[in-house]
Design a protein around this motif. Structure first.
Motif, PDB file in Angstrom:
ATOM      1  N   SER A   6       0.828  -1.206   0.000  1.00 53.79           N
ATOM      2  CA  SER A   6       0.000   0.000   0.000  1.00 53.79           C
ATOM      3  C   SER A   6       0.864   1.259   0.000  1.00 53.79           C
ATOM      4  CB  SER A   6      -0.922  -0.004   1.216  1.00 53.79           C
ATOM      5  OG  SER A   6      -1.704   1.157   1.250  1.00 53.79           O
ATOM      6  N   ASP A   7       1.944   1.244   0.768  1.00 54.81           N
ATOM      7  CA  ASP A   7       2.847   2.395   0.824  1.00 54.81           C
ATOM      8  C   ASP A   7       3.477   2.698  -0.533  1.00 54.81           C
ATOM      9  OD1 ASP A   7       2.295   2.617   3.512  1.00 54.81           O
ATOM     10  OD2 ASP A   7       4.220   1.771   4.181  1.00 54.81           O
ATOM     11  N   ARG A   8       3.511   1.697  -1.400  1.00 46.10           N
ATOM     12  CA  ARG A   8       4.106   1.876  -2.721  1.00 46.10           C
ATOM     13  C   ARG A   8       3.046   2.036  -3.816  1.00 46.10           C
ATOM     14  NH1 ARG A   8       7.280  -0.848   0.533  1.00 46.10           N
ATOM     15  NH2 ARG A   8       9.536  -0.656   0.427  1.00 46.10           N
ATOM     16  N   GLY A   9       1.785   2.199  -3.398  1.00 47.85           N
ATOM     17  CA  GLY A   9       0.716   2.435  -4.351  1.00 47.85           C
ATOM     18  C   GLY A   9       0.092   1.187  -4.934  1.00 47.85           C
ATOM     19  N   ALA A  10       0.415   0.016  -4.368  1.00 46.70           N
ATOM     20  CA  ALA A  10      -0.137  -1.245  -4.862  1.00 46.70           C
ATOM     21  C   ALA A  10      -1.226  -1.744  -3.911  1.00 46.70           C
ATOM     22  CB  ALA A  10       0.954  -2.295  -4.976  1.00 46.70           C
ATOM     23  N   GLU A  11      -2.082  -2.572  -4.428  1.00 45.96           N
ATOM     24  CA  GLU A  11      -3.126  -3.184  -3.612  1.00 45.96           C
ATOM     25  C   GLU A  11      -2.783  -4.655  -3.433  1.00 45.96           C
ATOM     26  OE1 GLU A  11      -7.860  -4.236  -3.887  1.00 45.96           O
ATOM     27  OE2 GLU A  11      -7.099  -2.538  -5.015  1.00 45.96           O
ATOM     28  N   ALA A  12      -2.654  -5.074  -2.189  1.00 43.46           N
ATOM     29  CA  ALA A  12      -2.304  -6.463  -1.896  1.00 43.46           C
ATOM     30  C   ALA A  12      -3.496  -7.383  -2.103  1.00 43.46           C
ATOM     31  CB  ALA A  12      -1.808  -6.588  -0.458  1.00 43.46           C
ATOM     32  N   ILE A  13      -3.204  -8.577  -2.539  1.00 52.62           N
ATOM     33  CA  ILE A  13      -4.177  -9.661  -2.632  1.00 52.62           C
ATOM     34  C   ILE A  13      -3.448 -10.892  -2.115  1.00 52.62           C
ATOM     35  CG2 ILE A  13      -5.631 -11.076  -4.127  1.00 52.62           C
ATOM     36  CD1 ILE A  13      -5.420  -8.727  -6.184  1.00 52.62           C
ATOM     37  N   PHE A  14      -4.012 -11.562  -1.130  1.00 54.35           N
ATOM     38  CA  PHE A  14      -3.380 -12.754  -0.579  1.00 54.35           C
ATOM     39  C   PHE A  14      -3.993 -13.992  -1.214  1.00 54.35           C
ATOM     40  CE2 PHE A  14      -2.498 -10.610   3.796  1.00 54.35           C
ATOM     41  CZ  PHE A  14      -1.490  -9.857   3.235  1.00 54.35           C
ATOM     42  N   LEU A  15      -3.159 -14.975  -1.485  1.00 53.68           N
ATOM     43  CA  LEU A  15      -3.607 -16.267  -2.027  1.00 53.68           C
ATOM     44  C   LEU A  15      -3.141 -17.374  -1.099  1.00 53.68           C
ATOM     45  CD1 LEU A  15      -3.373 -14.335  -4.595  1.00 53.68           C
ATOM     46  CD2 LEU A  15      -3.185 -16.426  -5.894  1.00 53.68           C
ATOM     47  N   VAL A  51      -8.664 -12.155  -0.026  1.00 54.78           N
ATOM     48  CA  VAL A  51      -7.989 -13.449  -0.046  1.00 54.78           C
ATOM     49  C   VAL A  51      -8.663 -14.336  -1.086  1.00 54.78           C
ATOM     50  CG1 VAL A  51      -7.434 -15.537   1.281  1.00 54.78           C
ATOM     51  CG2 VAL A  51      -7.370 -13.299   2.399  1.00 54.78           C
ATOM     52  N   ILE A  52      -7.851 -14.987  -1.895  1.00 52.30           N
ATOM     53  CA  ILE A  52      -8.357 -16.000  -2.817  1.00 52.30           C
ATOM     54  C   ILE A  52      -7.979 -17.352  -2.248  1.00 52.30           C
ATOM     55  CG2 ILE A  52      -8.209 -16.965  -5.143  1.00 52.30           C
ATOM     56  CD1 ILE A  52      -7.656 -14.134  -6.152  1.00 52.30           C
ATOM     57  N   ASP A  53      -8.978 -18.174  -2.000  1.00 55.44           N
ATOM     58  CA  ASP A  53      -8.762 -19.496  -1.403  1.00 55.44           C
ATOM     59  C   ASP A  53      -8.342 -20.492  -2.486  1.00 55.44           C
ATOM     60  OD1 ASP A  53      -8.728 -21.842   0.039  1.00 55.44           O
ATOM     61  OD2 ASP A  53     -10.781 -21.668   0.784  1.00 55.44           O
ATOM     62  N   VAL A  54      -7.084 -20.400  -2.879  1.00 57.22           N
ATOM     63  CA  VAL A  54      -6.547 -21.271  -3.915  1.00 57.22           C
ATOM     64  C   VAL A  54      -6.509 -22.723  -3.446  1.00 57.22           C
ATOM     65  CG1 VAL A  54      -4.497 -21.739  -5.333  1.00 57.22           C
ATOM     66  CG2 VAL A  54      -5.269 -19.395  -5.003  1.00 57.22           C
ATOM     67  N   LYS A 109     -12.058 -12.248 -10.893  1.00 56.85           N
ATOM     68  CA  LYS A 109     -13.281 -11.707 -11.499  1.00 56.85           C
ATOM     69  C   LYS A 109     -14.492 -11.987 -10.611  1.00 56.85           C
ATOM     70  CE  LYS A 109     -16.077 -11.843 -15.666  1.00 56.85           C
ATOM     71  NZ  LYS A 109     -16.302 -12.459 -16.965  1.00 56.85           N
ATOM     72  N   ASP A 110     -14.636 -13.232 -10.152  1.00 57.89           N
ATOM     73  CA  ASP A 110     -15.782 -13.619  -9.332  1.00 57.89           C
ATOM     74  C   ASP A 110     -15.846 -12.834  -8.021  1.00 57.89           C
ATOM     75  OD1 ASP A 110     -16.423 -15.458 -11.297  1.00 57.89           O
ATOM     76  OD2 ASP A 110     -15.804 -17.220 -10.130  1.00 57.89           O
ATOM     77  N   GLN A 111     -14.692 -12.506  -7.456  1.00 56.08           N
ATOM     78  CA  GLN A 111     -14.649 -11.777  -6.188  1.00 56.08           C
ATOM     79  C   GLN A 111     -14.611 -10.263  -6.397  1.00 56.08           C
ATOM     80  OE1 GLN A 111     -11.852 -15.114  -4.169  1.00 56.08           O
ATOM     81  NE2 GLN A 111     -11.954 -13.220  -3.046  1.00 56.08           N
ATOM     82  N   GLY A 112     -14.666  -9.840  -7.648  1.00 52.16           N
ATOM     83  CA  GLY A 112     -14.678  -8.411  -7.930  1.00 52.16           C
ATOM     84  C   GLY A 112     -13.354  -7.729  -7.624  1.00 52.16           C
ATOM     85  N   ILE A 113     -12.269  -8.501  -7.691  1.00 53.90           N
ATOM     86  CA  ILE A 113     -10.934  -7.938  -7.458  1.00 53.90           C
ATOM     87  C   ILE A 113     -10.342  -7.678  -8.828  1.00 53.90           C
ATOM     88  CG2 ILE A 113      -8.649  -8.353  -6.459  1.00 53.90           C
ATOM     89  CD1 ILE A 113     -10.016 -10.577  -4.743  1.00 53.90           C
TER      90      ILE A 113
END
Length: 126
Positions: A6-15, A51-54, A109-113
């Motif tokens: 976030s500090d670098r302008g990115a949005e985290a997504i955890f898998l 979070v994407i539950d891979v 796509k399904d999670q709207g991310i």
């Protein structure tokens, strides 16, 4: 990690990690992989990160592809398991990796991310 992104302008997504192929009959089990899926989900909740539950999605994919019951034949290019996984039983073949990537893309796509341009987004030109 999420704050650094976030500090670098990115949005985290955890898998969560991909599932190990452990079958009960014709169904792949979404195992806990040493508790890591739960840790990832808890971190996502704590940091308000999607979070994407891979782990579960990959088990469902293995089942839908008929990889269970697992023949254990990771060296054959004619067995379903051998076509999906490398012969080390850990990594995916190019075809398997593509299916995992498509699965993650669908989950995004399904999670709207999705990618959303921000003021810090820049275009690159040749």
């Amino acid at each position: 990690m999420a704050k650094a992104a976030s500090d670098r302008g990115a949005e985290a997504i955890f898998l969560t990690p991909t599932n190990a192929i452990i079958c009960t009959g014709s169904t792949a089990n979404a195992n806990t992989r040493g508790g890591y899926p739960g840790y990832v989900k808890a971190a996502g909740t704590a940091d308000n990160v999607p979070v994407i539950d891979v782990t579960t999605l990959s088990a469902d994919l293995y089942t839908s592809l008929g990889l269970c019951p697992n023949s254990g034949d990771y060296t054959s290019t004619t067995s379903k398991v051998g076509q999906f996984f490398c012969n080390d039983h850990t990594h995916f073949s190019p075809a398997g990796a593509l299916q995992i990537a498509q699965m993650v893309g669908k989950a995004l796509k399904d999670q709207g991310i999705g990618w959303r341009p921000t003021s810090s987004t820049r275009s690159c030109s040749p």
